[in-house]
Design a protein around this motif. Structure first.
Motif, PDB file in Angstrom:
ATOM      1  N   GLN A 110       0.849  -1.207   0.000  1.00 13.38           N
ATOM      2  CA  GLN A 110       0.000   0.000   0.000  1.00 13.38           C
ATOM      3  C   GLN A 110       0.878   1.248   0.000  1.00 13.38           C
ATOM      4  OE1 GLN A 110      -3.157   0.232  -0.332  1.00 13.38           O
ATOM      5  NE2 GLN A 110      -4.183  -1.582   0.499  1.00 13.38           N
ATOM      6  N   PRO A 119       1.633   0.851  -4.492  1.00 12.44           N
ATOM      7  CA  PRO A 119       0.168   0.684  -4.445  1.00 12.44           C
ATOM      8  C   PRO A 119      -0.446   0.350  -5.793  1.00 12.44           C
ATOM      9  CG  PRO A 119       0.778   2.991  -4.146  1.00 12.44           C
ATOM     10  CD  PRO A 119       2.040   2.208  -4.086  1.00 12.44           C
ATOM     11  N   LEU A 166      -1.671  -3.163  -6.522  1.00 10.94           N
ATOM     12  CA  LEU A 166      -2.863  -3.681  -5.843  1.00 10.94           C
ATOM     13  C   LEU A 166      -4.156  -3.294  -6.544  1.00 10.94           C
ATOM     14  CD1 LEU A 166      -1.771  -2.904  -2.183  1.00 10.94           C
ATOM     15  CD2 LEU A 166      -1.544  -5.051  -3.427  1.00 10.94           C
ATOM     16  N   LEU A 167      -4.043  -2.612  -7.668  1.00  9.43           N
ATOM     17  CA  LEU A 167      -5.263  -2.160  -8.339  1.00  9.43           C
ATOM     18  C   LEU A 167      -5.873  -3.222  -9.242  1.00  9.43           C
ATOM     19  CD1 LEU A 167      -4.180   1.515  -9.122  1.00  9.43           C
ATOM     20  CD2 LEU A 167      -5.656   0.705  -7.283  1.00  9.43           C
ATOM     21  N   GLU A 168      -5.243  -4.383  -9.283  1.00 12.99           N
ATOM     22  CA  GLU A 168      -5.802  -5.501 -10.054  1.00 12.99           C
ATOM     23  C   GLU A 168      -6.865  -6.203  -9.210  1.00 12.99           C
ATOM     24  OE1 GLU A 168      -5.096  -6.537 -13.148  1.00 12.99           O
ATOM     25  OE2 GLU A 168      -3.699  -4.896 -13.489  1.00 12.99           O
ATOM     26  N   GLU A 169      -7.496  -7.223  -9.797  1.00 20.63           N
ATOM     27  CA  GLU A 169      -8.527  -7.971  -9.069  1.00 20.63           C
ATOM     28  C   GLU A 169      -7.872  -9.169  -8.374  1.00 20.63           C
ATOM     29  OE1 GLU A 169     -12.427  -8.392 -11.116  1.00 20.63           O
ATOM     30  OE2 GLU A 169     -11.405  -7.448 -12.786  1.00 20.63           O
ATOM     31  N   PHE A 170      -7.524  -8.985  -7.107  1.00 20.89           N
ATOM     32  CA  PHE A 170      -6.903 -10.064  -6.336  1.00 20.89           C
ATOM     33  C   PHE A 170      -7.953 -10.835  -5.553  1.00 20.89           C
ATOM     34  CE2 PHE A 170      -3.146  -7.441  -7.000  1.00 20.89           C
ATOM     35  CZ  PHE A 170      -2.193  -8.408  -7.257  1.00 20.89           C
ATOM     36  N   TYR A 204      -4.226 -12.941  -8.806  1.00 20.27           N
ATOM     37  CA  TYR A 204      -5.197 -12.388  -9.744  1.00 20.27           C
ATOM     38  C   TYR A 204      -6.362 -13.371  -9.852  1.00 20.27           C
ATOM     39  CZ  TYR A 204      -1.247  -9.511 -11.370  1.00 20.27           C
ATOM     40  OH  TYR A 204      -0.182  -8.663 -11.451  1.00 20.27           O
ATOM     41  N   GLU A 259      -9.691   3.383  -5.568  1.00 22.04           N
ATOM     42  CA  GLU A 259      -8.949   2.417  -6.393  1.00 22.04           C
ATOM     43  C   GLU A 259      -9.337   2.526  -7.875  1.00 22.04           C
ATOM     44  OE1 GLU A 259      -8.189  -0.816  -2.802  1.00 22.04           O
ATOM     45  OE2 GLU A 259      -9.776  -1.205  -4.248  1.00 22.04           O
ATOM     46  N   ARG A 293      -7.635   5.641  -9.254  1.00 18.95           N
ATOM     47  CA  ARG A 293      -6.208   5.505  -9.554  1.00 18.95           C
ATOM     48  C   ARG A 293      -5.968   4.581 -10.738  1.00 18.95           C
ATOM     49  NH1 ARG A 293      -3.279   3.240  -5.272  1.00 18.95           N
ATOM     50  NH2 ARG A 293      -5.116   2.804  -4.028  1.00 18.95           N
ATOM     51  N   ARG A 294      -6.766   3.524 -10.821  1.00 21.01           N
ATOM     52  CA  ARG A 294      -6.560   2.561 -11.910  1.00 21.01           C
ATOM     53  C   ARG A 294      -6.961   3.139 -13.268  1.00 21.01           C
ATOM     54  NH1 ARG A 294     -10.646  -2.160 -11.810  1.00 21.01           N
ATOM     55  NH2 ARG A 294     -11.855  -0.436 -12.661  1.00 21.01           N
ATOM     56  N   ARG A 351     -14.971  -1.848  -9.823  1.00 26.23           N
ATOM     57  CA  ARG A 351     -13.652  -2.164  -9.245  1.00 26.23           C
ATOM     58  C   ARG A 351     -13.209  -3.572  -9.628  1.00 26.23           C
ATOM     59  NH1 ARG A 351      -9.551  -3.596  -8.437  1.00 26.23           N
ATOM     60  NH2 ARG A 351      -8.128  -3.388  -6.660  1.00 26.23           N
ATOM     61  N   TYR A 352     -14.175  -4.497  -9.632  1.00 30.90           N
ATOM     62  CA  TYR A 352     -13.848  -5.906  -9.924  1.00 30.90           C
ATOM     63  C   TYR A 352     -14.656  -6.388 -11.137  1.00 30.90           C
ATOM     64  CZ  TYR A 352     -11.748  -5.695  -5.295  1.00 30.90           C
ATOM     65  OH  TYR A 352     -10.977  -5.341  -4.217  1.00 30.90           O
ATOM     66  N   PRO A 353     -14.380  -5.870 -12.310  1.00 25.95           N
ATOM     67  CA  PRO A 353     -15.215  -6.201 -13.476  1.00 25.95           C
ATOM     68  C   PRO A 353     -15.201  -7.677 -13.860  1.00 25.95           C
ATOM     69  CG  PRO A 353     -13.279  -4.933 -14.131  1.00 25.95           C
ATOM     70  CD  PRO A 353     -13.323  -4.919 -12.644  1.00 25.95           C
ATOM     71  N   GLU A 354     -14.030  -8.315 -13.760  1.00 26.78           N
ATOM     72  CA  GLU A 354     -13.943  -9.730 -14.179  1.00 26.78           C
ATOM     73  C   GLU A 354     -14.695 -10.630 -13.210  1.00 26.78           C
ATOM     74  OE1 GLU A 354     -12.870 -11.171 -16.893  1.00 26.78           O
ATOM     75  OE2 GLU A 354     -12.336  -9.239 -17.730  1.00 26.78           O
ATOM     76  N   ILE A 355     -14.528 -10.368 -11.921  1.00 24.35           N
ATOM     77  CA  ILE A 355     -15.215 -11.185 -10.922  1.00 24.35           C
ATOM     78  C   ILE A 355     -16.727 -11.013 -11.097  1.00 24.35           C
ATOM     79  CG2 ILE A 355     -15.621 -11.542  -8.444  1.00 24.35           C
ATOM     80  CD1 ILE A 355     -12.744 -10.582  -7.930  1.00 24.35           C
ATOM     81  N   GLU A 375     -11.967 -20.201  -6.919  1.00 21.72           N
ATOM     82  CA  GLU A 375     -10.715 -20.906  -6.659  1.00 21.72           C
ATOM     83  C   GLU A 375     -11.078 -22.303  -6.188  1.00 21.72           C
ATOM     84  OE1 GLU A 375      -7.634 -20.093  -7.219  1.00 21.72           O
ATOM     85  OE2 GLU A 375      -8.007 -18.045  -7.853  1.00 21.72           O
TER      86      GLU A 375
END
Lengths: 289, 121
Positions: A225, A229, A232-236, A246, B28, B31-32, B72-76, B98
């Protein structure tokens, strides 16, 4: 690189704990250094190491004893990873660890030691007596990732030059694309990287190429963070082993694209996934055995 | 700040935890995608929530959180939606997909596994 010398109180060799549900390769880990000075921003060591100054464990006689016990109990080929908790070559040849391991390997049977590195520090390896029992594995990232997140490591070009030297010395060479960091330019970046590999190395002699997307512990996520940072903007999502990766279709998509590029540009080079569950191997059309 | 303004103007109601989520998601996404929070809240899908006469303040708050989560989580979100459409099986897949269990839970016509093997480009 600065370091302290110390005696290891715990065992040097441990069976590798891949984590719950993760496909493993029956390896042992050799812990001979306490931490890594390269300080790659995404590295799990940022989370586990409180001390900044790495320690090299020099009670080599204990190491010799443990090694003897290990190989006397082995029922088949043995694989030892000497680069799990620090870069294997960053303190060499001053530390003398590789030289000591070379001595241990004489007459040791079917043992392979993996030296994993992001350096280009390979000149000293030419004096190894048991070159066939070492594999130098270079962790490879596209140059833009190296510049941003692996600032103290060798450039991509220098790493590949070092890999070439190893091949010329008759030492096995492996490559790991790890961690693969998702970005809009990922395919272009890795295509360029793979083309450079093709240009520099004898790909027929390469060990299977390992792929692994970025994975993070909860503690490391908190550290990032502040330090990086943007990662961390991906979908984890949390995975069965407790690490964050991911989202499955994202990393499957990344692996499939890279596998296609590798098949196309490095025909004959086998690919495997590192630290992924079996269902992700299947998603990517890979078999675990 | 903008979220606080919407709450003060009685346009939406957010619980404390949802308010924290809203700030987090907005930050988020911002920023993304290099978008200001104002621009995100002016996206048609979000604006439509604020102007929907059929929703009360709490429902608008919940919808806002869902919409921000989807951004924020488009794929999910996409996978969750497809999964819901593919069969009448809600919440029977492993958390965040998962795991392998879902492969055996699909009904004919549900091609989720196929989509995972061949990710959409």
């Amino acid at each position: 690189m600065n370091c302290e010398l110390s005696n290891r109180k715990n065992k040097f060799f441990q069976k590798y704990d891949y984590g719950k549900g993760i496909v493993g390769f029956d390896e042992y880990v050799l812990r001979i250094v306490s931490s890594c000075p390269l300080g790659c921003k995404y590295c799990y060591l940022q989370d586990v190491n409180k001390r900044k100054q790495p320690k090299i464990y020099t009670n080599f006689e204990q190491l010799r004893q443990e090694f003897k016990e290990l190989i006397s109990n082995a029922s088949g080929p043995m694989r030892i990873n000497a680069g799990e908790n620090a870069d294997s070559l960053v303190f060499e040849p001053k530390a003398g660890v590789v030289d000591f391991l070379d001595g241990l390997l004489t007459g040791a049977g079917d043992v392979q030691i993996e030296l994993r590195t992001k350096t280009s520090n390979v000149e000293f390896l030419k004096s190894l007596k048991n070159k066939d029992k070492f594999t130098v594995v270079f962790t490879i990232s596209p140059e833009n990732v190296i510049k941003k997140l692996e600032k103290k490591t060798a450039s991509l070009n220098n790493r590949l030059e070092a890999a070439k030297k190893c091949q010329e010395m008759g030492i096995n060479v492996g490559l790991r694309f790890e961690p693969i960091i998702n970005s809009k330019t990922l395919v272009a970046d890795y295509t360029k990287t793979i083309d450079l590999i093709k240009q520099k190395l004898d790909t027929a002699k390469l060990q299977p190429l390992g792929l692994s997307c970025l994975r993070l512990t909860k503690g490391l996520m908190q550290k990032l963070q502040k330090s990086a940072p943007e990662l961390l903007l991906e979908e984890f999502v949390p995975c069965p082993d407790g690490k964050f990766r991911y989202f499955r279709p994202i990393r499957t998509g990344i692996y499939c694209q890279l596998i296609d590029i590798i098949k196309d540009r490095l025909p004959g080079v086998k690919v495997f996934l590192s630290t992924e569950p079996e269902y992700v191997w299947r998603d990517c059309g890979l078999k675990t055995s | 700040m903008i979220i606080d303004g919407l709450i003060q103007k009685d346009i939406i109601h957010l619980t404390f935890s949802n308010r924290v989520k809203a700030f987090k998601y907005l930050d988020e996404i911002s920023r993304r995608d290099k978008l200001t929070a104002k621009k995100i809240l002016n996206l048609p899908a979000i604006k439509a929530i604020f102007t929907n006469q059929n929703l009360d303040r709490s429902q608008k708050g919940d919808k806002l959180i869902n919409q921000l989560y989807a951004l924020r989580y488009p794929e999910i979100t996409r996978c969750e939606e497809k999964f819901k459409q593919a069969g009448k099986l809600k919440s029977t897949h492993s958390p965040y997909f998962e795991g392998s269990d879902m492969s055996f839970q699909m009904k004919p016509g549900g091609d989720y596994e196929l989509r995972i093997i061949q990710p959409e480009k």
